[in-house]
Scaffold this motif. Structure first.
Motif, PDB file in Angstrom:
ATOM      1  N   PRO A  10       0.824  -1.214   0.000  1.00 44.03           N
ATOM      2  CA  PRO A  10       0.000   0.000   0.000  1.00 44.03           C
ATOM      3  C   PRO A  10       0.862   1.269   0.000  1.00 44.03           C
ATOM      4  O   PRO A  10       2.076   1.213   0.197  1.00 44.03           O
ATOM      5  N   ILE A  11       0.202   2.399  -0.204  1.00 40.09           N
ATOM      6  CA  ILE A  11       0.838   3.704  -0.050  1.00 40.09           C
ATOM      7  C   ILE A  11       0.091   4.443   1.054  1.00 40.09           C
ATOM      8  O   ILE A  11      -1.139   4.554   1.014  1.00 40.09           O
ATOM      9  N   ILE A  12       0.802   4.932   2.025  1.00 37.84           N
ATOM     10  CA  ILE A  12       0.169   5.636   3.141  1.00 37.84           C
ATOM     11  C   ILE A  12      -0.642   6.819   2.611  1.00 37.84           C
ATOM     12  O   ILE A  12      -0.139   7.646   1.851  1.00 37.84           O
ATOM     13  N   GLY A  13      -1.913   6.868   3.013  1.00 36.78           N
ATOM     14  CA  GLY A  13      -2.767   7.993   2.644  1.00 36.78           C
ATOM     15  C   GLY A  13      -3.454   7.871   1.299  1.00 36.78           C
ATOM     16  O   GLY A  13      -4.381   8.630   1.007  1.00 36.78           O
ATOM     17  N   PHE A  43      -4.343  -1.766   5.957  1.00 38.23           N
ATOM     18  CA  PHE A  43      -3.981  -1.716   4.536  1.00 38.23           C
ATOM     19  C   PHE A  43      -4.674  -0.571   3.814  1.00 38.23           C
ATOM     20  O   PHE A  43      -4.079   0.058   2.930  1.00 38.23           O
ATOM     21  N   LEU A  44      -5.900  -0.274   4.187  1.00 41.00           N
ATOM     22  CA  LEU A  44      -6.645   0.753   3.462  1.00 41.00           C
ATOM     23  C   LEU A  44      -6.009   2.133   3.593  1.00 41.00           C
ATOM     24  O   LEU A  44      -6.035   2.920   2.644  1.00 41.00           O
ATOM     25  N   CYS A  45      -5.411   2.422   4.732  1.00 46.24           N
ATOM     26  CA  CYS A  45      -4.770   3.737   4.915  1.00 46.24           C
ATOM     27  C   CYS A  45      -3.257   3.670   4.808  1.00 46.24           C
ATOM     28  O   CYS A  45      -2.595   4.700   4.650  1.00 46.24           O
ATOM     29  N   GLY A  46      -2.688   2.457   4.848  1.00 48.01           N
ATOM     30  CA  GLY A  46      -1.234   2.322   4.867  1.00 48.01           C
ATOM     31  C   GLY A  46      -0.708   2.434   6.285  1.00 48.01           C
ATOM     32  O   GLY A  46      -1.300   3.105   7.148  1.00 48.01           O
ATOM     33  N   PRO A  49       0.156   5.360   9.570  1.00 48.85           N
ATOM     34  CA  PRO A  49      -0.428   6.607   9.065  1.00 48.85           C
ATOM     35  C   PRO A  49      -0.062   7.838   9.887  1.00 48.85           C
ATOM     36  O   PRO A  49      -0.304   8.970   9.461  1.00 48.85           O
ATOM     37  N   LEU A  50       0.481   7.622  11.089  1.00 50.04           N
ATOM     38  CA  LEU A  50       0.930   8.707  11.965  1.00 50.04           C
ATOM     39  C   LEU A  50      -0.177   9.742  12.169  1.00 50.04           C
ATOM     40  O   LEU A  50      -1.321   9.387  12.370  1.00 50.04           O
TER      41      LEU A  50
END
Length: 546
Positions: A10-13, A43-46, A49-50
């Motif tokens: 995934p890619i964060i965000g 996975f949906l947000c990566g 996510p901080l």
């Protein structure tokens, strides 16, 4: 039960991009006639996510995407990680790290994460609440015990010292789980995969329950996720192992007999090369860089970083610049050119000396006749940094720094000079390990010139300079650093092991004095259990060791 594990990147965000991956993986599972499709943690947000978690608009977008994903499901189950909220609770963050179970067009079950880690690179306590309950979920004649990453790292039969009083997996076992499913985003460090294997083997052997351990893959700035998802049968035998450092799609049938897998980890050199290549590739791809730039000195560190960049991005996408001074040896330039030929990359050669000379002339009056010292050495490095940043800006290169862990630890690097760059590729690799990796790369043919490997390390900032003018021999230095940085030992303990207090005092003083440099350094790709960066936090101003 037939279960598909989507070990994806995934890619964060990137909620929409990650949503597409979930739907594509789910459809692939349907095509393969599975009962259940499983994706990793958050996975949906990566992951991680901080502080994106703190944005209400971000959470709302996630909730909308979750509903859209659920709507597309049929009788095949889907589990994936995302964020959920408890709007009715007015204590705490009300935000949870959740495993979401969907089928027949709806969200059918949510299991929140119970154990919220708050150590090393983990800071989930800042964002998430602990689950209020742990429950099994009945699906297609099985009782699924779903947990999230840290939840499975607290087995009383495996750990002598546990971080938490609760064991969510034990609760699932007591409630009659027939299959364990753990969705995970566990950052890579060398040796951790074997530790996971031993822990999960013990768990499944004791509980006699099969386990799906779905791991994420990819690099998120400094953190690397190695994939290598596990599927164990109910006798503690590892049946399936996901690909390492790349995406994979596995299908695990709990009713099928598989040959046991026992070898889960390769050599340090092979593993770390793969991890660092993934780190460079994902940083470039996820931030939009196409090409990388390296300042090539003729030394082993910059040579290794250049090699790794070529493996990650392709030789046509790596450019190097040689920046000699009056102190640069002829061999350094010739060795660099040999590496350039071996790798088939483009290069520039630009002398720093004219700019250094003019700068010294301009500063002469303000220096007030003070004798030469490290100032003049640092000036040379900073001119090189000036050149590198200019080329990076002009051509859109991703500038990679070349300092190793030994140098970063002791401050043997120049702030705003050779520390310029976006990503510290080998900042978690000690100098002795750099040599070991270089020799591994050359195991079949000479890629990194032997002259580079065999020469005495030098910054070449004054006549006949070598690293050992300022530092202990690297074998000794690295032993001290490992004991201090990774095992948290102090001066007296280390001195007893080393058998000599003086080098220990010197090295520990250097590490402490140079904290300010590391706070301003590029993110370090993490491959050890204690890397510089977010996972190691010490004050700059302190009086512990005067």
């Amino acid at each position: 039960m037939k279960i598909a594990i989507c070990q994806f990147n995934p890619i964060i965000g990137d909620i929409q991009g990650n949503k597409r991956k979930i739907i594509e993986g789910y459809k692939k599972g349907i095509q393969n006639k599975v009962d259940l499709v499983v994706f990793p943690e958050l996975f949906l947000c990566g992951y991680p996510p901080l502080d994106l978690v703190e944005k209400k608009e971000f959470r709302n977008a996630l909730h909308k995407a979750v509903e859209e994903i659920a709507y597309q499901t049929n009788d095949v189950g889907l589990i994936f990680g995302s964020i959920t909220e408890d709007e009715e609770d007015n204590i705490g963050t009300n935000v949870y790290n959740s495993a979401i179970f969907c089928f027949d067009g709806k969200i059918k079950f949510i299991q929140n994460k119970t154990l919220i880690p708050n150590y090393d690179v983990f800071d989930e306590v800042r964002y998430f609440e602990s689950a209020k309950s742990v429950d099994v979920f009945e699906f297609k004649n099985e009782r699924l015990g779903i947990s999230i990453c840290e939840d499975i790292w607290n087995d009383a039969d495996y750990w002598k010292h546990r971080r938490y009083s609760i064991d969510p997996v034990k609760i699932l076992f007591d409630k009659g789980a027939t299959i364990f499913i753990n969705i995970s985003a566990s950052p890579y460090s060398y040796g951790k995969r074997f530790e996971k294997y031993q822990m999960l083997k013990k768990l499944t052997t004791d509980d006699k329950i099969p386990l799906v351990y779905a791991c994420t893959v990819g690099a998120q700035t400094d953190l690397i996720f190695d994939g290598a998802s596990f599927c164990f049968d109910n006798n503690g035998r590892l049946n399936l192992l996901g690909k390492k450092f790349e995406e994979d799609f596995l299908i695990f049938d709990t009713n099928e007999n598989y040959p046991e897998i026992q070898n889960v980890e390769s050599s340090y050199e092979e593993e770390v090369i793969s991890a660092l290549i993934l780190g460079i590739k994902d940083y470039a791809n996820k931030t939009g860089f196409k090409k990388a730039l390296v300042g090539l000195s003729g030394g082993i560190d910059s040579s290794l970083v250049t090699y790794l960049a070529v493996q990650a991005l392709g030789k046509e996408n790596v450019h190097v610049v040689m920046m000699p001074s009056i102190y640069s040896s002829k061999g350094s330039i010739e060795d660099s050119k040999k590496l350039i030929r071996n790798l088939g990359i483009s290069s520039d050669e630009i002398s720093i000396q004219p700019v250094v000379d003019v700068a010294l002339m301009q500063l002469e009056k303000s220096f007030n006749n003070k004798s030469e010292d490290i100032t003049e050495e640092n000036l040379q490095s900073r001119v090189r940094g000036l050149y590198l940043m200019a080329l990076s800006n002009k051509h859109g290169y991703l500038l990679l720094t070349t300092g190793n862990k030994s140098e970063i630890a002791t401050g043997y690097a120049t702030l705003y000079g050779d520390m310029c760059g976006a990503l510290a590729v080998i900042g978690d690799v000690y100098k002795t390990q750099v040599y070991s990796i270089a020799n591994y790369i050359n195991r079949n043919e000479e890629i990194i010139p032997n002259e580079i490997i065999q020469k005495a390390p030098s910054a070449e900032l004054r006549p006949n300079q070598t690293d050992q003018d300022s530092l202990p021999p690297y074998e000794l230095l690295d032993e001290i650093l490992k004991l201090y940085l990774e095992e948290q030992k102090e001066k007296n303990e280390i001195s007893k092991i080393i058998g000599n207090e003086e080098p220990v005092k010197k090295v520990l003083r250097l590490v402490d004095l140079n904290e300010f440099k590391r706070k301003q350094a590029a993110p370090v790709l993490r491959v050890s259990k204690k890397a510089f960066g977010y996972g190691r936090r010490f004050p700059i101003v302190q009086g512990w060791r005067k």
